[in-house]
Design an enzyme around this catalytic site. Structure first.
Site, PDB file in Angstrom:
ATOM      1  CE  LYS A  32      -2.410   1.839   3.608  1.00 17.91           C
ATOM      2  NZ  LYS A  32      -2.466   3.312   3.599  1.00 17.91           N
ATOM      3  CG  ASP A  59      -5.059   4.720   1.367  1.00 14.77           C
ATOM      4  OD1 ASP A  59      -6.194   5.126   1.063  1.00 14.77           O
ATOM      5  OD2 ASP A  59      -4.673   4.574   2.546  1.00 14.77           O
ATOM      6  CE  LYS A  61      -7.820   6.897   4.021  1.00 13.75           C
ATOM      7  NZ  LYS A  61      -6.381   6.567   4.011  1.00 13.75           N
ATOM      8  CG  ASP A  64     -12.543  18.088  -5.952  1.00 10.86           C
ATOM      9  OD1 ASP A  64     -13.497  18.848  -6.237  1.00 10.86           O
ATOM     10  OD2 ASP A  64     -11.369  18.483  -5.843  1.00 10.86           O
ATOM     11  CB  THR A 123     -10.005   5.078  12.639  1.00  8.00           C
ATOM     12  OG1 THR A 123      -8.856   5.222  11.828  1.00  8.00           O
ATOM     13  CG2 THR A 123     -10.759   3.830  12.241  1.00  8.00           C
ATOM     14  NE  ARG A 214       2.866   2.442  12.752  1.00 10.90           N
ATOM     15  CZ  ARG A 214       2.100   3.224  13.500  1.00 10.90           C
ATOM     16  NH1 ARG A 214       2.644   4.135  14.279  1.00 10.90           N
ATOM     17  NH2 ARG A 214       0.789   3.107  13.454  1.00 10.90           N
TER      18      ARG A 214
END
Ligand code: C5P
Length: 234
Positions: A32, A59, A61, A64, A123, A214
């Site tokens: 990703k 990714d 996001k 508009d 989130t 991570r």
């Protein structure tokens, strides 16, 4: 089962992303790359990582007006990532314009279309933050509302938290791809993720794709960490 793990390469450095991707080939389902990477390195940076052969989840996001998102999505589709993201709160017309553009571009190029995933509520947004921007109701109600709207617009899948995935799966049925971040193997550090879940639990609750950063990229031996996760899931 194909490997459901997409490793989040949260860096702006092309060489570092490429080195990680090369070392994880065969041990993860894909990589990703996010907005930071794209802003820093553009399409050429994406192509450099994609050239290593792993499927790419781009990714971005997008959010508009429909015409602008459709235009941007054409550019995304030319890079042929396996998955990309838009915000469901951009509305029905925006979501439909995005999937239509992705499919048209893929058809013209004779390729399988990039799957367009919608983000419902980030989130990082909690109840007070939602009320501050004028959204009424609970976070979960808003997630449900946007999931239904996304499905009606023909969106291929949704990004959801591990704690929402079971509810969302029940609502949308089996034909949407559910992508879940906030995943931590029992042996990994949580970092700044607060509401975490193990890879196996998330799959059992209905996730199709697990985004893991991570615990793999920050491990002393990333390939070993990825291998351990894959073995735990096998
Ligand atoms: O390192 P870690 O496993 O926490 O990385 C998770 C990845 O998923 C990051 O790229 C992060 O931006 C992304 N993400 C997330 N939570 C969301 C949506 C995306 O952690 N709700």
């Amino acid at each position: 089962m194909s490997n459901p793990v997409y490793v989040a390469l949260d860096t702006t450095d092309v060489a570092q992303a490429a080195e990680l991707a090369a070392g994880l080939s065969g041990l993860v389902g894909g990589v990703k790359l996010g907005l930071e990477f794209f802003v820093a390195n553009g399409p050429a940076g994406i192509e450099a990582v994609a050239a290593l052969g792993l499927p790419v989840f781009l990714d971005l996001k997008l959010h508009d007006i429909p015409n602008t998102v459709a235009g941007a999505m054409k550019g995304v589709a030319r890079l042929a990532p396996r998955y990309t993201t838009i915000h469901a709160s951009g509305g029905f017309a925006m979501m439909k314009a995005a999937v239509d553009a992705a499919r048209a571009e893929a058809t013209a190029a004779g390729r399988p279309p990039t799957k367009v995933l919608a983000v419902t509520i980030l989130t990082s947004i909690d109840q007070p933050a939602m009320e501050a921007v004028g959204f009424g109701g609970s976070v979960l109600d808003q997630v449900r509302r946007l999931a239904v709207l996304a499905q009606a617009a023909g969106i291929d899948g949704l990004v959801c938290s591990p704690h929402e995935v079971e509810t969302v799966r029940t609502m949308v049925g089996s034909d949407m791809t559910l992508v879940v971040p906030g995943i931590r193997p029992a042996w990994a550090e949580a970092g700044d993720q607060k509401r975490i879940m193990t890879p196996r639990d998330a799959l059992e609750r209905g996730a199709d794709i697990l985004v893991i950063g991570r615990p793999i990229t920050g491990a002393q031996y990333p390939a070993e960490a990825a291998r351990r996760i894959a073995e735990e899931l096998a």
